[in-house]
Write an enzyme that holds these catalytic residues in place. Structure first.
Site, mmCIF file in Angstrom:
data_model
loop_
_atom_site.group_PDB
_atom_site.id
_atom_site.type_symbol
_atom_site.label_atom_id
_atom_site.label_comp_id
_atom_site.label_asym_id
_atom_site.label_seq_id
_atom_site.Cartn_x
_atom_site.Cartn_y
_atom_site.Cartn_z
ATOM 1 N N GLU A 218 0.827 -1.210 0.000
ATOM 2 C CA GLU A 218 0.000 0.000 0.000
ATOM 3 C C GLU A 218 0.861 1.259 0.000
ATOM 4 O OE1 GLU A 218 -3.033 0.023 -0.599
ATOM 5 O OE2 GLU A 218 -3.910 -1.859 0.068
ATOM 6 N N ARG A 222 0.748 3.775 -3.312
ATOM 7 C CA ARG A 222 0.067 5.058 -3.068
ATOM 8 C C ARG A 222 1.056 6.191 -2.816
ATOM 9 N NH1 ARG A 222 -5.740 3.847 -0.290
ATOM 10 N NH2 ARG A 222 -5.749 1.577 -0.468
ATOM 11 N N ASP A 368 -5.049 -9.937 -8.236
ATOM 12 C CA ASP A 368 -5.274 -9.083 -9.401
ATOM 13 C C ASP A 368 -4.026 -8.484 -10.027
ATOM 14 O OD1 ASP A 368 -4.937 -7.564 -7.109
ATOM 15 O OD2 ASP A 368 -6.740 -6.356 -7.375
ATOM 16 N N GLU A 537 -11.796 0.575 -10.737
ATOM 17 C CA GLU A 537 -11.377 -0.399 -11.762
ATOM 18 C C GLU A 537 -12.199 -0.328 -13.047
ATOM 19 O OE1 GLU A 537 -9.704 -1.305 -7.996
ATOM 20 O OE2 GLU A 537 -11.838 -1.254 -8.516
ATOM 21 N N THR A 624 -0.647 0.566 -10.373
ATOM 22 C CA THR A 624 -1.943 0.029 -9.987
ATOM 23 C C THR A 624 -2.745 1.001 -9.141
ATOM 24 O OG1 THR A 624 -3.013 -2.035 -9.290
ATOM 25 C CG2 THR A 624 -1.310 -1.112 -7.838
#
Length: 642
Positions: A218, A222, A368, A537, A624
């Site tokens: 994360e 981010r 994913d 998404e 992502t």
């Protein structure tokens, strides 16, 4: 035209006033004399040869006479008299003379060059298109979301918009600030750029040195990803990367400071790699202590361990230090050696052994972005696509074949295409369950088919294989399903998870609530799954598919989704909120605004409606968390032979 002195209309008009009548008499006298002279001289040409020189002399004389008469007649008309000009021709002038000496039609007044340029530019600018107007609405939504965060949660990870306070759930590094910065740069939201940049420059380095445990994945996607993207878009990367097409503004982040903070954070995150006994990094890092440890169960999510390479590779590129790229790329090289199920992998991996744990295979949570980064890391490192990184594309293509063979099904009664799960591996039962997270896949499939160029160009240049065409068709079919997950609900917003009716599957459950939907009987939404977290998404895939196929339906679908966000999730005091139940009206609200709503969802919607093709997909790759990084073309990087 009226009201201005010195601008006599070219058509002669009657004007009251003695001065003008006297002037008119003198004009006629001059004109009569000039005409007689012309006629007398002209008669001579009937007797002799009419030469070019004589013709030019006559032409010159006529021009001088015209200028004399024209200038004199303008000079006698004052501004006051000019205002009284009537819209009719002078009847007192000789009809024959008027016919002979008619003035040309009036032209617009001449403008200085700078005014000519300004006016021509304005004429070229058409009225704003419908999509430009809609793009502006998305920018306004972003600014509204930011205003709530700034007013009630500045410096915290997330805003709780209903409680009007901040909360730290991602390690306390001000994740919303960093996640939002490149969105603000892309949108030209200069006040947000200024506020976010100042906070980062003044506070983030200190927070990194003081804070405790953070999740490696994360924090990388981010915070580190956001810093690196903002660094590039602020002009820090002088030697590499494509042209973003984003105008440089006066208010921008300090790229040197962003790079300094990025390196400090990455140095601490590297402990997750170097502290692991295998190539698989540990899941958590204690920033303050510069230590790392595994999760309580000892496992790492496969997607989390393998979704770090875009960021660390780019940091090596701009810092000149290969250590970041070296550690991150070891993970993918290790993944190449592990056994798979037709290219598909379980969702857990053990950093102590370096082996997969369990057999659960899915493209939703924990699985994913492994598949996403196989493709995107290969795309990012353009120089090595056909050499040291060729294995990544081969792994990606093998996995997509496995998806089509093992996971793709159609619903009944209407044949929606979806991607299910194998909770107990290849030999277990198939589950007709699809997370909203899986809706990243249409965009990834389309990107893998054309490598970022348009479908039209790929076809014209004979670049699409039969498999590429098949994958592109699957992308479009899956995007349709993802959109119907929105349109089947009462709010027009998708649930976190959906189940699908399939042949032979008797599992039932509630529908989405929108009885007018054609697919109301194809999609099941269970009570534990009907929340919405403002996820990106689907609109991510709509953006990519619109860029590649140029089909306007993807924009229309995106606009409908945006309108639903505006209608049901907007909080008047600032910010947007998640929902507890998208199938009921009014939907109960959940007091949370995820950082990715600003960092991803609104960014992709803004780019979907963009008319100028900023951040072209053959020049940029999005991590992502939707942070764009330039495709690396430099030959300096040599660590991929590891």
């Amino acid at each position: 035209m009226s009201g201005g002195s010195g601008h006599l209309p070219y058509s002669m008009r009657d004007v009251d006033g003695g001065a003008y009548n006297n002037a008119k008499f003198r004009h006629r006298s001059r004109l009569k004399m000039a005409t007689q002279a012309i006629v007398t001289n002209s008669s001579k040409y009937h007797c002799g040869k009419f030469t070019v020189g004589k013709f030019l002399s006559l032409l010159m004389m006529s021009g001088l006479i015209y200028l004399l008469v024209h200038k004199s007649s303008e000079g006698f008309v004052s501004g006051e008299l000019h205002d009284k000009v009537e819209d009719r021709h002078t009847k007192k002038d000789s009809p024959k003379l008027r016919t002979f000496w008619r003035k040309p039609p009036r032209l617009p007044p001449r403008l200085p060059p700078n005014e000519i340029y300004k006016n021509s530019s304005l004429q070229k600018q058409s009225l704003p298109s419908e999509w430009t107007s809609r793009q502006k609405k998305v920018k306004e939504a972003f600014e509204h979301a930011w205003s709530g965060y700034r007013n009630y949660a500045m410096g915290y990870d997330e805003l709780m918009p209903l409680s009007r306070r901040g909360v730290d759930r991602l390690g306390g590094l001000g994740a919303t600030v960093v996640d939002s910065l490149d969105t603000a740069i892309i949108m030209g939201a200069e006040d947000v750029v200024s506020e976010a940049s100042k906070w980062i420059e003044d506070n983030l380095m200190k927070k990194i040195s003081e804070k405790g445990q953070v999740n490696l994945f994360e924090t990388t996607i981010r915070v580190l990803g956001g810093l690196l993207s903002a660094y590039h878009l602020s002009g820090g990367d002088k030697t590499g990367g494509g042209d973003s097409g984003i105008p440089v503004t006066s208010k921008r982040a300090n790229p040197e400071r962003l790079l300094e903070v990025s390196k400090d954070l990455a140095d601490r995150l590297l402990l997750a790699f170097t502290s692991s006994p295998t190539a698989i990094p540990l899941s958590d890092v204690v920033l303050r202590d510069r230590t790392a440890h595994a999760a309580p169960d000892g496992l790492s999510s496969t997607s989390e361990a393998t979704t770090l390479q875009l960021e660390f590779s780019y940091l090596s590129r701009i810092s000149g230090d290969p250590k970041y790229d070296l550690e991150a790329m070891k993970v993918l090289k290790h993944m190449q050696t592990l056994p798979k199920v037709e290219g598909l992998v379980p969702i857990y991996i053990n950093p102590s052994s370096g082996q997969f744990s369990g057999e659960n295979i899915r493209l939703g949570s924990r699985g994913d972005s492994y598949y996403e980064y196989l493709l995107k890391v290969w795309i990012q490192q353009e120089k090595y696509r056909h050499t040291s990184l060729k294995y990544l594309f081969e792994m990606y293509m093998e996995a997509m074949r496995g998806v089509k063979h093992l996971l793709v099904r159609k619903t009944i009664p209407n044949g929606l295409v979806f991607v299910g799960e194998l909770p107990y591996g290849r030999n277990g039962g198939f589950s007709p369950k699809m997370d909203h997270l899986v809706c990243f896949l249409p965009g990834t499939l389309a990107l893998g088919a054309t490598k970022g160029i348009t479908k039209k160009k790929a076809v014209e240049d004979h670049l699409l294989t039969e498999e590429d065409r098949e994958n592109l068709q699957l992308a479009e079919d899956l995007a349709k399903t993802c959109v119907e997950m929105y349109f089947v609900t009462s709010t027009g917003l998708a649930p976190e998870i959906a189940y699908f009716h399939t042949e032979g599957n008797t599992e039932g459950g509630p529908d989405g609530g929108n009885k007018s939907s054609e697919y109301i009987n194809d999609i099941i939404i269970k009570p534990l799954d009907h929340h919405n977290l403002l996820r990106p998404e689907t609109v991510e895939s709509l953006f990519v598919l619109h860029r590649i196929t140029e089909d306007p339906k993807y924009r229309e679908w995106g606009w409908q989704i945006f309108q639903a966000f505006e209608k049901y999730t907007k909080v008047d005091s600032g910010g947007y909120t998640s929902l507890d139940d998208v199938t009921s009206l009014p939907p109960p609200r959940r007091d949370k605004m995820e950082t990715f709503f600003l960092g991803e969802t609104l960014k992709y919607l803004y780019l979907l409606f963009d008319e100028s093709n900023i951040l072209p997909l053959d020049k940029y790759v999005f991590n992502t968390e939707a942070h764009p990084l330039p495709i690396i073309q430099s030959v300096e990087q040599t660590s991929h032979s590891v």
